[in-house]
Design an enzyme around this catalytic site. Sequence first.
Site, PDB file in Angstrom:
ATOM      1  NE  ARG A 142      -3.749  -2.368   0.716  1.00 18.49           N
ATOM      2  CZ  ARG A 142      -4.794  -2.669   1.468  1.00 18.49           C
ATOM      3  NH1 ARG A 142      -5.275  -1.778   2.311  1.00 18.49           N
ATOM      4  NH2 ARG A 142      -5.372  -3.844   1.367  1.00 18.49           N
ATOM      5  CD  GLU A 196      -1.795   3.317   3.769  1.00 18.82           C
ATOM      6  OE1 GLU A 196      -2.287   4.462   3.753  1.00 18.82           O
ATOM      7  OE2 GLU A 196      -2.478   2.282   3.804  1.00 18.82           O
ATOM      8  NE  ARG A 232      -5.647   3.196  12.311  1.00 19.14           N
ATOM      9  CZ  ARG A 232      -6.658   2.795  11.572  1.00 19.14           C
ATOM     10  NH1 ARG A 232      -6.935   1.536  11.456  1.00 19.14           N
ATOM     11  NH2 ARG A 232      -7.407   3.680  10.952  1.00 19.14           N
ATOM     12  CG  HIS A 233      -2.309   3.125   7.869  1.00 14.21           C
ATOM     13  ND1 HIS A 233      -2.940   3.870   8.827  1.00 14.21           N
ATOM     14  CD2 HIS A 233      -3.277   2.576   7.103  1.00 14.21           C
ATOM     15  CE1 HIS A 233      -4.257   3.773   8.645  1.00 14.21           C
ATOM     16  NE2 HIS A 233      -4.484   2.991   7.619  1.00 14.21           N
ATOM     17  CD  GLU A 290     -10.103  -1.866   8.926  1.00 14.66           C
ATOM     18  OE1 GLU A 290     -10.498  -0.700   8.799  1.00 14.66           O
ATOM     19  OE2 GLU A 290      -9.560  -2.509   8.026  1.00 14.66           O
ATOM     20  CB  SER A 299     -11.907  -5.091   5.278  1.00 15.52           C
ATOM     21  OG  SER A 299     -11.710  -3.853   5.867  1.00 15.52           O
ATOM     22  NE  ARG A 321      -3.905  -1.736  10.544  1.00  9.08           N
ATOM     23  CZ  ARG A 321      -4.806  -1.025   9.908  1.00  9.08           C
ATOM     24  NH1 ARG A 321      -6.098  -1.236  10.103  1.00  9.08           N
ATOM     25  NH2 ARG A 321      -4.428  -0.088   9.062  1.00  9.08           N
TER      26      ARG A 321
HETATM   27  P1  ATP Z   1      -8.757  -0.385   5.376  1.00  8.45           P
HETATM   28  O1  ATP Z   1      -7.826  -0.010   4.284  1.00  8.45           O
HETATM   29  O2  ATP Z   1      -8.944  -1.786   5.608  1.00  8.45           O
HETATM   30  O3  ATP Z   1     -10.079   0.281   5.342  1.00  8.45           O
HETATM   31  P2  ATP Z   1      -7.664   1.269   7.312  1.00  8.45           P
HETATM   32  O4  ATP Z   1      -7.367   1.016   8.716  1.00  8.45           O
HETATM   33  O5  ATP Z   1      -6.649   1.936   6.473  1.00  8.45           O
HETATM   34  O6  ATP Z   1      -7.960  -0.108   6.680  1.00  8.45           O
HETATM   35  P3  ATP Z   1      -9.613   2.997   6.287  1.00  8.45           P
HETATM   36  O7  ATP Z   1     -11.032   2.618   6.132  1.00  8.45           O
HETATM   37  O8  ATP Z   1      -8.747   3.184   5.102  1.00  8.45           O
HETATM   38  O9  ATP Z   1      -9.014   1.960   7.292  1.00  8.45           O
HETATM   39  O10 ATP Z   1      -9.508   4.257   7.170  1.00  8.45           O
HETATM   40  C1  ATP Z   1     -10.104   4.326   8.420  1.00  8.45           C
HETATM   41  C2  ATP Z   1      -9.637   5.610   9.031  1.00  8.45           C
HETATM   42  O11 ATP Z   1      -8.225   5.526   9.240  1.00  8.45           O
HETATM   43  C3  ATP Z   1      -9.844   6.788   8.142  1.00  8.45           C
HETATM   44  O12 ATP Z   1     -11.078   7.400   8.404  1.00  8.45           O
HETATM   45  C4  ATP Z   1      -8.706   7.681   8.526  1.00  8.45           C
HETATM   46  O13 ATP Z   1      -9.043   8.422   9.668  1.00  8.45           O
HETATM   47  C5  ATP Z   1      -7.627   6.751   8.944  1.00  8.45           C
HETATM   48  N1  ATP Z   1      -6.637   6.518   7.905  1.00  8.45           N
HETATM   49  C6  ATP Z   1      -6.681   5.607   6.925  1.00  8.45           C
HETATM   50  N2  ATP Z   1      -5.592   5.618   6.175  1.00  8.45           N
HETATM   51  C7  ATP Z   1      -4.822   6.575   6.691  1.00  8.45           C
HETATM   52  C8  ATP Z   1      -3.532   7.065   6.368  1.00  8.45           C
HETATM   53  N3  ATP Z   1      -2.796   6.587   5.381  1.00  8.45           N
HETATM   54  N4  ATP Z   1      -3.055   8.046   7.119  1.00  8.45           N
HETATM   55  C9  ATP Z   1      -3.753   8.552   8.132  1.00  8.45           C
HETATM   56  N5  ATP Z   1      -4.965   8.114   8.492  1.00  8.45           N
HETATM   57  C10 ATP Z   1      -5.487   7.142   7.792  1.00  8.45           C
HETATM   58  P1  AMO Z   2      -8.385  -3.871   3.747  1.00  6.59           P
HETATM   59  O1  AMO Z   2      -7.873  -2.841   2.813  1.00  6.59           O
HETATM   60  O2  AMO Z   2      -9.291  -3.419   4.821  1.00  6.59           O
HETATM   61  O3  AMO Z   2      -9.193  -4.985   2.958  1.00  6.59           O
HETATM   62  O4  AMO Z   2      -7.167  -4.647   4.384  1.00  6.59           O
HETATM   63  C1  AMO Z   2      -7.381  -5.769   5.210  1.00  6.59           C
HETATM   64  C2  AMO Z   2      -6.651  -5.618   6.519  1.00  6.59           C
HETATM   65  O5  AMO Z   2      -5.281  -5.372   6.291  1.00  6.59           O
HETATM   66  C3  AMO Z   2      -4.759  -4.516   7.285  1.00  6.59           C
HETATM   67  N1  AMO Z   2      -4.223  -3.309   6.671  1.00  6.59           N
HETATM   68  C4  AMO Z   2      -3.029  -2.777   6.956  1.00  6.59           C
HETATM   69  N2  AMO Z   2      -2.060  -3.146   7.806  1.00  6.59           N
HETATM   70  C5  AMO Z   2      -0.942  -2.415   7.852  1.00  6.59           C
HETATM   71  N3  AMO Z   2      -0.723  -1.330   7.083  1.00  6.59           N
HETATM   72  C6  AMO Z   2      -1.651  -0.929   6.186  1.00  6.59           C
HETATM   73  N4  AMO Z   2      -1.400   0.109   5.411  1.00  6.59           N
HETATM   74  C7  AMO Z   2      -2.876  -1.651   6.105  1.00  6.59           C
HETATM   75  N5  AMO Z   2      -3.988  -1.533   5.364  1.00  6.59           N
HETATM   76  C8  AMO Z   2      -4.785  -2.537   5.712  1.00  6.59           C
HETATM   77  C9  AMO Z   2      -5.882  -4.208   8.222  1.00  6.59           C
HETATM   78  C10 AMO Z   2      -7.093  -4.421   7.357  1.00  6.59           C
HETATM   79  O6  AMO Z   2      -8.213  -4.727   8.115  1.00  6.59           O
HETATM   80  N6  AMO Z   2      -9.407  -7.055   0.022  1.00  6.59           N
HETATM   81  C11 AMO Z   2      -9.828  -6.603   1.319  1.00  6.59           C
HETATM   82  C12 AMO Z   2     -10.078  -7.744   2.259  1.00  6.59           C
HETATM   83  C13 AMO Z   2     -11.239  -8.596   1.868  1.00  6.59           C
HETATM   84  O7  AMO Z   2     -12.353  -8.048   1.723  1.00  6.59           O
HETATM   85  O8  AMO Z   2     -11.045  -9.820   1.737  1.00  6.59           O
HETATM   86  C14 AMO Z   2      -8.776  -5.678   1.882  1.00  6.59           C
HETATM   87  O9  AMO Z   2      -7.635  -5.647   1.467  1.00  6.59           O
HETATM   88  O10 AMO Z   2      -5.811  -5.147   9.279  1.00  6.59           O
END
Ligand code: ATP
Ligand code: AMO
Length: 465
Positions: free
Chosen positions: A237, A239, A245-246, A388, A391, A439
């Site tokens: 990703r 990011e 947590r990312h 989280e 997903s 995570r």
């Molecule tokens: P996923 O990609 O599975 O949804 P995630 O934990 O990245 O996992 P998002 O739904 O993308 O969740 O984002 C949830 C919240 O996390 C967002 O509303 C935002 O506040 C925060 N967030 C997500 N990505 C970032 C990022 N790269 N930097 C800062 N905040 C982030």
């Molecule tokens: P999603 O984007 O929510 O869903 O990612 C799934 C799980 O991966 C973890 N995660 C991360 N961990 C570390 N750094 C990150 N940047 C990051 N982004 C996500 C979280 C998140 O819940 N294809 C869908 C899954 C599905 O529907 O099967 C997906 O990728 O724990």
Amino acid sequence: RRWTAVGSLEEGFKDRTVLIRGRAQTIRAVSKNMAFVVVRDGRNTVQCVVTASEGVVSQQMVKYVTGINRESFVDVEGVVSVPENPIKGASQQVEVQVRKIYCVNRSLPQLPFNIEDAARSETDFEKAEQDGEQLVRVNQDTRLNNRVLDMRTPTNNAIFRVSSQVKSIFSQFLLSEGFVWIDSPKLIAGSSEGGSAVFKLDYKGQPACLAQSPQLHKQMAICGDFGRVFEIGPVFRAEDSFTHRHLCEFTGLDVEMEIKEHYSEVMDIVDRFFVTLFDTLNEKCKKELDAIRRQYPFEPLKYLPKTLKLTFEEGVQMLKESGVDVDSLGDLSTETERKLGQLVLEKYGTEFYILHRYPLAVRPFYTMPCFDNQAYSNSFDVFIRGEEIISGAQRVHEPELLTTRARACGIDIKTISTYIDSFRYGAPPHGGFGVGLERVVMLFCALNNIRKTSLFPRDPLRLAP
Ligand code: ATP
Ligand code: AMO
């Protein structure tokens, strides 16, 4: 020659001659006739005493020992003794009276930091302050720049053993449930999740990217009639901001399966897998969890024998009742997710739960809309301590709807045409989920940063070591 592991040295070894190999963690000269060397082997340490005595150990040897650099590899032959007073600064409560010591491989004399300094807890710092002592703090960048040294702390050793167990329990559980372990490509033509967080690259003249998840290919394996599949692999990703947590690369634990009637069949796998995971970690990783807790104290995770499921609407209702203003068809912010975690803990006594039936608008294009109300979707997120970790969803298995949904989400259909085509020869209803390994370990142990649970973390500024 018989080698003894430092961790096995105990009172039963009294008066026996043993041969151990480990690192010289600390070397302390007491006089020209005596020195102490704490030898570390993995997570365990033992105090070795070098005493000059006629015909057994020379003064020259004591001098040689004091010249060994910290972290050098040493072989020690000596006799086990049991001191009267407890030994501070070593895990084993016996000593080795050294007869011979060899340096197998030297470390440089200057270390970026001492392993004991990197292993201190907040309590150690507080106590030192009270005692008027000055302790060295090792910051995260220094640790990560020298990750190999940092890995040598008992805490880090334990964290990555827990991580290894999670993968082992995940694969054993799914294999026993009839899932097939697959590997999907990481070099792909189009983004898997959509959005901007994708690493682009040149694939022999063709535009390509690093897979943002195994999403498309795990679904294609279901179209290929594997019935139930899983994968453990890297997820990329791009990011562009820093959070605790990312990461830009993490390990995804992915599941995909046919659904007979309802997406609750997928949530049932989540429920049973995680209860098994938590039970097994608590039972099998007691030593590791204690080691982590010594440096970073945490309360054991509170979870129920049958995982709590709440709908998104119920979650929004709980938030509104507690005075938090939320958009009932929008996404939850990180802060609101935390708040909901607290409310759920107070009401249901669990820090692990599933939130399902999310608004369709906040989910990826491949998510199945709810049959009874298209504003919602057959999807879910899973939380540990208000954050989280998963997903998941039922997927659209009908190619026309999938095309419409992808277009509506701004995806270039050309880049995913082979994915959409794989649904044209009959596709079973199916669903799945993705778990972020780093995570899960971070939140199970209530650690404050995902970089602690990634062996060589990748974030927007870190590509080395
Ligand atoms: P996923 O990609 O599975 O949804 P995630 O934990 O990245 O996992 P998002 O739904 O993308 O969740 O984002 C949830 C919240 O996390 C967002 O509303 C935002 O506040 C925060 N967030 C997500 N990505 C970032 C990022 N790269 N930097 C800062 N905040 C982030
Ligand atoms: P999603 O984007 O929510 O869903 O990612 C799934 C799980 O991966 C973890 N995660 C991360 N961990 C570390 N750094 C990150 N940047 C990051 N982004 C996500 C979280 C998140 O819940 N294809 C869908 C899954 C599905 O529907 O099967 C997906 O990728 O724990």
